[in-house]
Structures are given as structure tokens and as C-alpha cells.
Design an enzyme around this catalytic site. Sequence first.
Site, PDB file in Angstrom:
ATOM      1  N   LYS A  65      49.434  24.574 -58.793  1.00  0.00           N
ATOM      2  CA  LYS A  65      50.643  25.292 -59.175  1.00  0.00           C
ATOM      3  C   LYS A  65      51.902  24.697 -58.546  1.00  0.00           C
ATOM      4  CE  LYS A  65      48.100  29.627 -59.020  1.00  0.00           C
ATOM      5  NZ  LYS A  65      47.934  30.898 -58.246  1.00  0.00           N
ATOM      6  N   GLY A  66      51.732  23.930 -57.490  1.00  0.00           N
ATOM      7  CA  GLY A  66      52.864  23.533 -56.668  1.00  0.00           C
ATOM      8  C   GLY A  66      53.957  22.787 -57.414  1.00  0.00           C
TER       9      GLY A  66
ATOM     10  N   PHE B 293      55.030  23.181 -41.848  1.00  0.00           N
ATOM     11  CA  PHE B 293      54.510  23.886 -43.007  1.00  0.00           C
ATOM     12  C   PHE B 293      55.716  24.345 -43.830  1.00  0.00           C
ATOM     13  CE2 PHE B 293      52.723  27.183 -45.595  1.00  0.00           C
ATOM     14  CZ  PHE B 293      51.463  26.688 -45.887  1.00  0.00           C
TER      15      PHE B 293
ATOM     16  N   ASP C 211      54.113  18.018 -56.168  1.00  0.00           N
ATOM     17  CA  ASP C 211      55.166  18.543 -55.291  1.00  0.00           C
ATOM     18  C   ASP C 211      55.114  17.876 -53.918  1.00  0.00           C
ATOM     19  OD1 ASP C 211      52.708  19.865 -55.107  1.00  0.00           O
ATOM     20  OD2 ASP C 211      53.589  21.580 -54.089  1.00  0.00           O
TER      21      ASP C 211
ATOM     22  N   ASP D  25      50.101  15.111 -48.739  1.00  0.00           N
ATOM     23  CA  ASP D  25      49.894  15.296 -47.294  1.00  0.00           C
ATOM     24  C   ASP D  25      48.742  14.367 -46.871  1.00  0.00           C
ATOM     25  OD1 ASP D  25      49.654  16.191 -44.710  1.00  0.00           O
ATOM     26  OD2 ASP D  25      49.428  18.298 -45.203  1.00  0.00           O
TER      27      ASP D  25
ATOM     28  N   ASP E   7      53.740  27.161 -51.522  1.00  0.00           N
ATOM     29  CA  ASP E   7      53.452  28.547 -51.162  1.00  0.00           C
ATOM     30  C   ASP E   7      52.820  28.682 -49.787  1.00  0.00           C
ATOM     31  OD1 ASP E   7      50.898  27.372 -51.951  1.00  0.00           O
ATOM     32  OD2 ASP E   7      50.105  29.415 -51.872  1.00  0.00           O
TER      33      ASP E   7
HETATM   34  C1  PRP Z   1      48.990  21.357 -52.428  1.00  0.00           C
HETATM   35  C2  PRP Z   1      49.988  20.474 -53.176  1.00  0.00           C
HETATM   36  C3  PRP Z   1      49.164  19.264 -53.529  1.00  0.00           C
HETATM   37  C4  PRP Z   1      48.177  19.175 -52.384  1.00  0.00           C
HETATM   38  C5  PRP Z   1      48.577  18.071 -51.460  1.00  0.00           C
HETATM   39  O1  PRP Z   1      48.241  22.066 -53.341  1.00  0.00           O
HETATM   40  O2  PRP Z   1      50.489  21.118 -54.312  1.00  0.00           O
HETATM   41  O3  PRP Z   1      48.486  19.427 -54.761  1.00  0.00           O
HETATM   42  O4  PRP Z   1      48.187  20.433 -51.716  1.00  0.00           O
HETATM   43  O5  PRP Z   1      47.770  18.041 -50.327  1.00  0.00           O
HETATM   44  P1  PRP Z   1      46.894  16.794 -49.862  1.00  0.00           P
HETATM   45  O6  PRP Z   1      47.714  15.536 -50.050  1.00  0.00           O
HETATM   46  O7  PRP Z   1      46.642  17.112 -48.402  1.00  0.00           O
HETATM   47  O8  PRP Z   1      45.630  16.768 -50.676  1.00  0.00           O
HETATM   48  P2  PRP Z   1      47.431  23.419 -52.998  1.00  0.00           P
HETATM   49  O9  PRP Z   1      45.984  23.090 -52.809  1.00  0.00           O
HETATM   50  O10 PRP Z   1      48.092  24.138 -51.878  1.00  0.00           O
HETATM   51  O11 PRP Z   1      47.533  24.235 -54.339  1.00  0.00           O
HETATM   52  P3  PRP Z   1      48.868  24.729 -55.101  1.00  0.00           P
HETATM   53  O12 PRP Z   1      49.493  23.522 -55.751  1.00  0.00           O
HETATM   54  O13 PRP Z   1      48.346  25.717 -56.099  1.00  0.00           O
HETATM   55  O14 PRP Z   1      49.793  25.359 -54.073  1.00  0.00           O
END
Ligand code: PRP
Length: 194
Positions: A48-49, A163, A111, A114, A170
Site C-alpha cells: 500500500k505504501g 521510522f 515508496d 530499506d 504507515d
Molecule cells: C514497506 C514499503 C516497501 C517495503 C520496503 O512495505 O512500502 O514495500 O516495506 O522494505 P524493505 O526494503 O526492508 O523490504 P510494508 O511491508 O510496510 O507494507 P505497506 O506498503 O503496505 O506499508
Amino acid sequence: MTLEHSYTEAVESVIFDADQIAEAVERLAERIAADYRGQPLLLVAVLKGALYFAADLSRALARRVDGPSEVIVAYLTVSSYGNAHRSSGEVRLLKDTSTAVTGRQVLLVEDVVDNGLTLQYLRGRLLDRGPASLRTCVLLDKPYRRFADVPLEYVGMVAPDDFIVGYGLDYQERFRNLPYLARLCPGVFLERKG
Ligand code: PRP
């Protein structure tokens, strides 16, 4: 800056305000438009991000007469964080895109990157389908705990090692609709959610 919204008490400070985000989106759109000039482009937004980022980036591309010949926006949904503070390291594809990828110029739109595992996983899934090309556009780069060495062709801004919530990001599904990127007050992480 005045924080006029329902989350005022939860936000510790603004990291990137709405103007800074809009400027980053425009810079990215300018580069992407030049690189895909006259060609059709498929944006694959990672929900969703990336909901807000993809919406703004796709419209910024539409405002450029010298950009791609057309832009199609597709979506898929993954989760690696769940309700946790840090990534679980296990990426789950909750909903795949039904839009065909084969033979297309594809730009993954995220978005934040990490540890990089989400992008590594998604790049693998999409490359298996034989796109004409595959690049990645990420609004925020958090390079501090990178496990997976993923190519990032377009990066909007480097984020501090905090964070971060807002503009799609979110904490336990809250704060996505903040129009800026912000740090939360430490007390928010101590609240119990039923
Ligand atoms: C978050 C963000 C990325 C991912 C990046 O998604 O939107 O997709 O983490 O992290 P990484 O590089 O450590 O793998 P999340 O799992 O929080 O889901 P969301 O997009 O629904 O918030």
C-alpha cells in the site's frame, strides 16, 4: 510549520514537507520522461505504501508533453512489515497485478527501500515474465540496513535512519494519509492496539 490535522499529538517532527515531496516527484518525473520519451511505460506501484507516490508521479508524467507516449498504472500488494516496527525479512505477495508485463518497459514504483528484500523479490517475479526492460523508482532510500543489492535507477530523497510515516508510509496502518513525511513521538510505539 503548523500541524493542522488529527494526528498532531503523535507527530514529533516533519522530515520532508509537502513542498519538498512535490519537488522530488517533479525531479523524478523529469528524468523518467526524458528516459522514456516517445515510448509506452508501465508503472507497477507497490501497495500500500506507494499509493500516493504512484498517483502523484503518474500525473507528473502526464503533465510532460515530451515524456512517454502513454503511461499505464498497475498495482500489486506486498507486505513484509505487518504490524511490526522493522521488516520481518519475509516478503509476501498479497495480491499480484493482472496487467501483462511481457515485452513492456516496466518501472517499479516504491515508496521506500530499506533492507531491499521487497524489491529483490518483486524484481525477480517481474523479470520471470519477460519485460522489455525493468527499472525501479523509489521515493525514499534508507541505505542503513541494506541486505539485498538491488539496482535503484531513480531515487527521490535519502531518508534519515528513523521510522518514518506519512505520504503512504504507515505505523500499524495509521498515518498513511499525512501529506508529509514525519517522525512519530516515541509514545506512539508504546500504545497498545486492540
Ligand atoms: C514497506 C514499503 C516497501 C517495503 C520496503 O512495505 O512500502 O514495500 O516495506 O522494505 P524493505 O526494503 O526492508 O523490504 P510494508 O511491508 O510496510 O507494507 P505497506 O506498503 O503496505 O506499508
